[in-house]
Design a protein around this motif. Structure first.
Motif, PDB file in Angstrom:
ATOM      1  N   ALA A 174      30.090  -4.099  20.674  1.00  0.00           N
ATOM      2  CA  ALA A 174      29.255  -3.081  21.324  1.00  0.00           C
ATOM      3  C   ALA A 174      27.794  -3.524  21.463  1.00  0.00           C
ATOM      4  O   ALA A 174      26.883  -2.919  20.903  1.00  0.00           O
ATOM      5  CB  ALA A 174      29.367  -1.772  20.547  1.00  0.00           C
ATOM      6  N   ARG A 175      27.575  -4.608  22.195  1.00  0.00           N
ATOM      7  CA  ARG A 175      26.219  -5.091  22.469  1.00  0.00           C
ATOM      8  C   ARG A 175      26.039  -5.187  23.967  1.00  0.00           C
ATOM      9  O   ARG A 175      26.383  -6.183  24.594  1.00  0.00           O
ATOM     10  CB  ARG A 175      26.027  -6.463  21.840  1.00  0.00           C
ATOM     11  CG  ARG A 175      26.207  -6.422  20.336  1.00  0.00           C
ATOM     12  CD  ARG A 175      26.025  -7.782  19.726  1.00  0.00           C
ATOM     13  NE  ARG A 175      24.665  -8.279  19.907  1.00  0.00           N
ATOM     14  CZ  ARG A 175      24.222  -9.398  19.363  1.00  0.00           C
ATOM     15  NH1 ARG A 175      25.019 -10.132  18.617  1.00  0.00           N
ATOM     16  NH2 ARG A 175      22.985  -9.791  19.564  1.00  0.00           N
ATOM     17  N   PRO A 176      25.460  -4.167  24.583  1.00  0.00           N
ATOM     18  CA  PRO A 176      25.402  -4.111  26.050  1.00  0.00           C
ATOM     19  C   PRO A 176      24.658  -5.292  26.680  1.00  0.00           C
ATOM     20  O   PRO A 176      24.943  -5.664  27.826  1.00  0.00           O
ATOM     21  CB  PRO A 176      24.674  -2.798  26.353  1.00  0.00           C
ATOM     22  CG  PRO A 176      24.553  -2.070  25.071  1.00  0.00           C
ATOM     23  CD  PRO A 176      24.869  -2.985  23.949  1.00  0.00           C
ATOM     24  N   ASN A 177      23.721  -5.916  25.937  1.00  0.00           N
ATOM     25  CA  ASN A 177      23.001  -7.053  26.514  1.00  0.00           C
ATOM     26  C   ASN A 177      23.941  -8.195  26.880  1.00  0.00           C
ATOM     27  O   ASN A 177      23.688  -8.931  27.835  1.00  0.00           O
ATOM     28  CB  ASN A 177      21.920  -7.554  25.547  1.00  0.00           C
ATOM     29  CG  ASN A 177      22.496  -8.052  24.234  1.00  0.00           C
ATOM     30  OD1 ASN A 177      23.262  -7.343  23.586  1.00  0.00           O
ATOM     31  ND2 ASN A 177      22.157  -9.260  23.860  1.00  0.00           N
ATOM     32  N   VAL A 178      25.043  -8.327  26.133  1.00  0.00           N
ATOM     33  CA  VAL A 178      25.997  -9.410  26.421  1.00  0.00           C
ATOM     34  C   VAL A 178      26.574  -9.257  27.831  1.00  0.00           C
ATOM     35  O   VAL A 178      26.858 -10.243  28.517  1.00  0.00           O
ATOM     36  CB  VAL A 178      27.120  -9.455  25.353  1.00  0.00           C
ATOM     37  CG1 VAL A 178      28.191 -10.479  25.726  1.00  0.00           C
ATOM     38  CG2 VAL A 178      26.546  -9.771  23.984  1.00  0.00           C
ATOM     39  N   THR A 179      26.747  -8.016  28.269  1.00  0.00           N
ATOM     40  CA  THR A 179      27.302  -7.756  29.602  1.00  0.00           C
ATOM     41  C   THR A 179      26.487  -8.476  30.679  1.00  0.00           C
ATOM     42  O   THR A 179      27.042  -9.166  31.548  1.00  0.00           O
ATOM     43  CB  THR A 179      27.297  -6.230  29.865  1.00  0.00           C
ATOM     44  OG1 THR A 179      28.036  -5.603  28.811  1.00  0.00           O
ATOM     45  CG2 THR A 179      27.922  -5.891  31.206  1.00  0.00           C
ATOM     46  N   ILE A 180      25.172  -8.341  30.596  1.00  0.00           N
ATOM     47  CA  ILE A 180      24.316  -8.960  31.616  1.00  0.00           C
ATOM     48  C   ILE A 180      24.127 -10.455  31.365  1.00  0.00           C
ATOM     49  O   ILE A 180      24.208 -11.275  32.295  1.00  0.00           O
ATOM     50  CB  ILE A 180      22.949  -8.243  31.675  1.00  0.00           C
ATOM     51  CG1 ILE A 180      23.140  -6.777  32.084  1.00  0.00           C
ATOM     52  CG2 ILE A 180      22.010  -8.948  32.647  1.00  0.00           C
ATOM     53  CD1 ILE A 180      23.714  -6.566  33.473  1.00  0.00           C
ATOM     54  N   ASP A 181      23.913 -10.841  30.109  1.00  0.00           N
ATOM     55  CA  ASP A 181      23.773 -12.269  29.793  1.00  0.00           C
ATOM     56  C   ASP A 181      24.983 -13.049  30.300  1.00  0.00           C
ATOM     57  O   ASP A 181      24.844 -14.099  30.943  1.00  0.00           O
ATOM     58  CB  ASP A 181      23.702 -12.498  28.273  1.00  0.00           C
ATOM     59  CG  ASP A 181      22.421 -11.970  27.659  1.00  0.00           C
ATOM     60  OD1 ASP A 181      21.535 -11.509  28.403  1.00  0.00           O
ATOM     61  OD2 ASP A 181      22.318 -12.006  26.425  1.00  0.00           O
ATOM     62  N   ALA A 182      26.167 -12.549  29.989  1.00  0.00           N
ATOM     63  CA  ALA A 182      27.393 -13.248  30.359  1.00  0.00           C
ATOM     64  C   ALA A 182      27.545 -13.286  31.874  1.00  0.00           C
ATOM     65  O   ALA A 182      27.898 -14.320  32.453  1.00  0.00           O
ATOM     66  CB  ALA A 182      28.601 -12.567  29.722  1.00  0.00           C
ATOM     67  N   LEU A 202      23.568  -1.487  19.579  1.00  0.00           N
ATOM     68  CA  LEU A 202      24.072  -0.731  20.720  1.00  0.00           C
ATOM     69  C   LEU A 202      22.934  -0.164  21.576  1.00  0.00           C
ATOM     70  O   LEU A 202      23.069  -0.007  22.791  1.00  0.00           O
ATOM     71  CB  LEU A 202      24.956   0.416  20.196  1.00  0.00           C
ATOM     72  CG  LEU A 202      25.532   1.416  21.188  1.00  0.00           C
ATOM     73  CD1 LEU A 202      26.360   0.711  22.273  1.00  0.00           C
ATOM     74  CD2 LEU A 202      26.426   2.427  20.459  1.00  0.00           C
ATOM     75  N   ARG A 203      21.801   0.100  20.949  1.00  0.00           N
ATOM     76  CA  ARG A 203      20.734   0.823  21.622  1.00  0.00           C
ATOM     77  C   ARG A 203      19.973  -0.034  22.630  1.00  0.00           C
ATOM     78  O   ARG A 203      19.594  -1.165  22.353  1.00  0.00           O
ATOM     79  CB  ARG A 203      19.742   1.376  20.597  1.00  0.00           C
ATOM     80  CG  ARG A 203      18.724   2.362  21.201  1.00  0.00           C
ATOM     81  CD  ARG A 203      17.655   2.756  20.202  1.00  0.00           C
ATOM     82  NE  ARG A 203      18.191   3.318  18.961  1.00  0.00           N
ATOM     83  CZ  ARG A 203      18.589   4.572  18.822  1.00  0.00           C
ATOM     84  NH1 ARG A 203      18.520   5.411  19.840  1.00  0.00           N
ATOM     85  NH2 ARG A 203      19.046   4.995  17.667  1.00  0.00           N
ATOM     86  N   LEU A 204      19.746   0.519  23.807  1.00  0.00           N
ATOM     87  CA  LEU A 204      18.860  -0.106  24.792  1.00  0.00           C
ATOM     88  C   LEU A 204      17.540   0.667  24.798  1.00  0.00           C
ATOM     89  O   LEU A 204      17.507   1.864  24.529  1.00  0.00           O
ATOM     90  CB  LEU A 204      19.502  -0.086  26.181  1.00  0.00           C
ATOM     91  CG  LEU A 204      20.739  -0.973  26.345  1.00  0.00           C
ATOM     92  CD1 LEU A 204      21.397  -0.741  27.704  1.00  0.00           C
ATOM     93  CD2 LEU A 204      20.378  -2.444  26.182  1.00  0.00           C
ATOM     94  N   THR A 205      16.457  -0.055  25.101  1.00  0.00           N
ATOM     95  CA  THR A 205      15.134   0.566  25.235  1.00  0.00           C
ATOM     96  C   THR A 205      14.525  -0.045  26.489  1.00  0.00           C
ATOM     97  O   THR A 205      15.017  -1.068  26.981  1.00  0.00           O
ATOM     98  CB  THR A 205      14.236   0.225  24.034  1.00  0.00           C
ATOM     99  OG1 THR A 205      14.025  -1.205  24.033  1.00  0.00           O
ATOM    100  CG2 THR A 205      14.863   0.647  22.709  1.00  0.00           C
TER     101      THR A 205
END
Lengths: 416, 416
Positions: free
Chosen positions: B124-132, B69-72
């Motif tokens: 809950a993996r926010p990176n998927v939002t942008i990748d997709a 879940l964490r972004l850095t």
């Protein structure tokens, strides 16, 4: 889930494993054997078909459906010829579509493999039983057939013949099986038989297909309805347009690639519609039109909203006058079923625009919508026309009944 | 059906029509803009992500999920770099895969087109939002995102950033939308949103995927679990086999292409298993084995039926001794999830047999199962690994996010 489904599902899964690496010559030998067996057993098949016909008549089945149900010596000969032709088509299985090396030297090939076990749900057309069996087997798939209950005796006789031929050629009988329980519960259970089925193909009317789409958990290849349009541009060859529409509407009105709607550019409506009306009347086609179209027609009633949505599948056509290709494309976008759409034009730009902007399985410039068909496209055979976007769009031939797997050749490579 | 779904469905459908014929340069310009915007807004994104992290911690979310879940700053930079790379990949849309003439002179081309509107359901993996968003847009598809509720603030911030960038580049915001209502009823309604969605892609654990398969009426691309095997043949290079297994199990145990099971030919078990055990112990992998395997191992507990079925996704491996490749292939046929399967052998015949008879998305000879990945295969990017047979099998890259249409060029042809 019924015992019959579980038992047949297991046999199909085993048979699919066998079929996935059986050689082409073996499959072709079986198909030629099946073709010969069909010709040999014509009287026996007709006897069983006659039982279905008598029951259907007693139920008051209409003439059109009765005709689809009926087998004759000529029809069985045609079915046998179809099976023989299938034996002559190239085997799709094993073909490597692409092969490349990746950055660490793995050679990666994308190879065609069968889908596995196909479930076919169809109506009372006994020819589908044999067509589906032949195409599925040639493409290395096992098939579980569930035909309409009105064709029960015909389907049973045909499936027994197929299974006797399978045995004679040392193929497992699980390659082609018929679900004999034609109850609604069983067909619903078949739609959810994910453990044994890889794909479902429904073939039939809109109601059958909708029911499968609503209930299936097994992935479905949707074979679709066709509310197909011909747009006659202001720069059309009017005689060509007339021939394309008459062919599209009249050469076989009951099929999904028949033309159902005509959109006419306003600048040529006055010249074109009287010409078209005359030809349609000769063919006894009922005309419906929007208000502007009716002003150029001698007969014809006002088309309703429902008309624009309807796939007539009969001698009716609806005509609308449009301001330009934008309006035509927007109308197709709103009402089309993404099957087959055509423009008639001499203008290069309009032809490009139509090809780019219209979203359908087949988009035509200056040709009849009736060409959307596996035979006409050169696929040699087809099991239906897909109107979905996943897996296959347009005619479903042998290639479309396959999946792929990656075969990878390494020398000990590991990933960093 | 909720108002939100209908409204967003409509916008997505319109956006998909726009995207289906927007030029490549426009799409790439947007992607570069998005990449820059992500880098520019790192502090704002982190603030929103921190809200999700605090809520998750208060709920007692475990460390593994918290980490996903964490972004850095570094992670956002990596996401932005992914978007930039997507802009450099070839545009699949418009490519004509084949073109031929049929018997009456129609020129028929099979052209790649977008799927339309894609629904992404993920955890809950926010990176998927942008990748997709990036992959769908590059392949001409509109996307409706439904991320896990635990990433709500992160997803909302990221989607707002995407939509602001869409506006700045004159793209409709319907291209990329987030479902803000994270209730169960709404996700169930999304799975049945056939009117607006062309395909659903679930990404996440087995439970999420099973739920989508059970409830969806929209066609699904199943991204799957991987219970992957390495079979060590009697003619294997034992050192190579050991490296392939250690790489398969240990380089990233939590992913679907990790090796979960080892099958060892009985003739080399005595030599190979002590060697393998030593390396696995160095990597702190727990070993389970069948009775025969345990006789060659110093430690390790007896594997149960459940072990053979389980995708561990962690530092555990199960080992079975088999009589020959037939038994190995039968075991894979029974327990494999059709993801990635490997043989280690120096024998030509065994390599051929394994490639032919094993049914999986990727079948390896002498390489690690970890290579099943869009980047490793050379696709440049991927949105998941499909384990279904329909439409796409293996890594889902840009090409796999497309459908086709037939474009037909005629000169007035009508069908006989």
């Amino acid at each position: 889930m019924t015992e019959e489904l579980i038992q047949k599902g297991k046999l199909a899964k085993e048979a699919a494993h066998f079929l996935s690496f059986v050689e082409t010559t073996e499959k072709n030998r079986f198909l030629l054997g099946l073709s010969a067996a069909l010709l040999e057993k014509i009287p026996e098949i007709l006897t069983e078909n006659e039982k279905d016909i008598q029951i259907a008549k007693a139920k008051g089945m209409n003439a059109n459906l009765l005709d689809r149900l009926r087998l004759t010596p000529a029809r069985i000969e045609a079915i046998a010829e179809g099976v023989r032709q299938t034996s002559q088509l190239p085997d799709p299985i094993g073909e490597v579509l692409q092969m490349w090396k990746n950055e660490v030297g793995l050679q990666i090939g994308k190879q065609r493999v069968p889908l596995g076990v196909i479930g076919m749900i169809y109506e009372a057309r006994p020819n589908v039983t044999i067509d589906a069996a032949a195409l599925c087997l040639k493409s290395g798939n096992a098939v579980i057939l569930r035909g309409g209950s009105d064709a029960f005796y015909s389907n049973l006789a045909l499936t027994k013949l197929v299974q006797a031929t399978l045995k004679a050629y040392q193929f497992p009988i699980g390659c082609v099986q018929l679900i004999e329980d034609t109850s609604r519960e069983t067909v619903l259970a078949l739609m959810k038989l994910n453990r044994y089925l890889d794909v479902l193909i429904p073939r039939g009317g809109a109601q059958l297909i909708q029911s499968v789409l609503n209930h299936a958990t097994v992935p479905v290849i949707e074979t679709g309805t066709g509310n197909c349009h011909v747009y006659v541009d202001q720069h059309a060859d009017l005689e060509m347009a007339e021939k394309i529409i008459i062919n599209g509407k009249c050469s076989r009105p009951s099929v999904c690639n028949a033309t159902e709607k005509v959109l006419v550019h306003e600048k040529i409506a006055k010249d074109f519609l009287p010409l078209l009306e005359k030809s349609l009347q000769q063919e006894q086609v009922e005309i419906r039109g929007d208000e502007r179209a009716l002003t150029y027609l001698q007969q014809g009633k006002l088309a309703t909203e429902e008309d624009w949505q309807t796939e007539y599948l009969g001698p009716i056509i609806a005509i609308k006058v449009v301001a330009d290709s934008d309006e035509a494309i927007a109308h197709i976008h709103q009402y089309g079923t993404k099957h087959s759409e055509a423009i008639v034009t001499k203008d290069y730009g309009e032809s490009r625009k139509f090809h780019r902007q219209v979203d359908a399985a087949a988009v035509y410039v200056n040709a009849s919508t009736r060409f959307t068909d596996g035979f006409e496209f050169g696929f040699g055979a087809e099991i239906g026309i897909s109107t979905q976007k996943l897996h296959v769009r347009g005619p479903i031939g042998l290639n479309e009944l396959t999946s792929t797997k990656y075969i990878i050749f390494g020398e000990g490579q590991i990933r960093e």
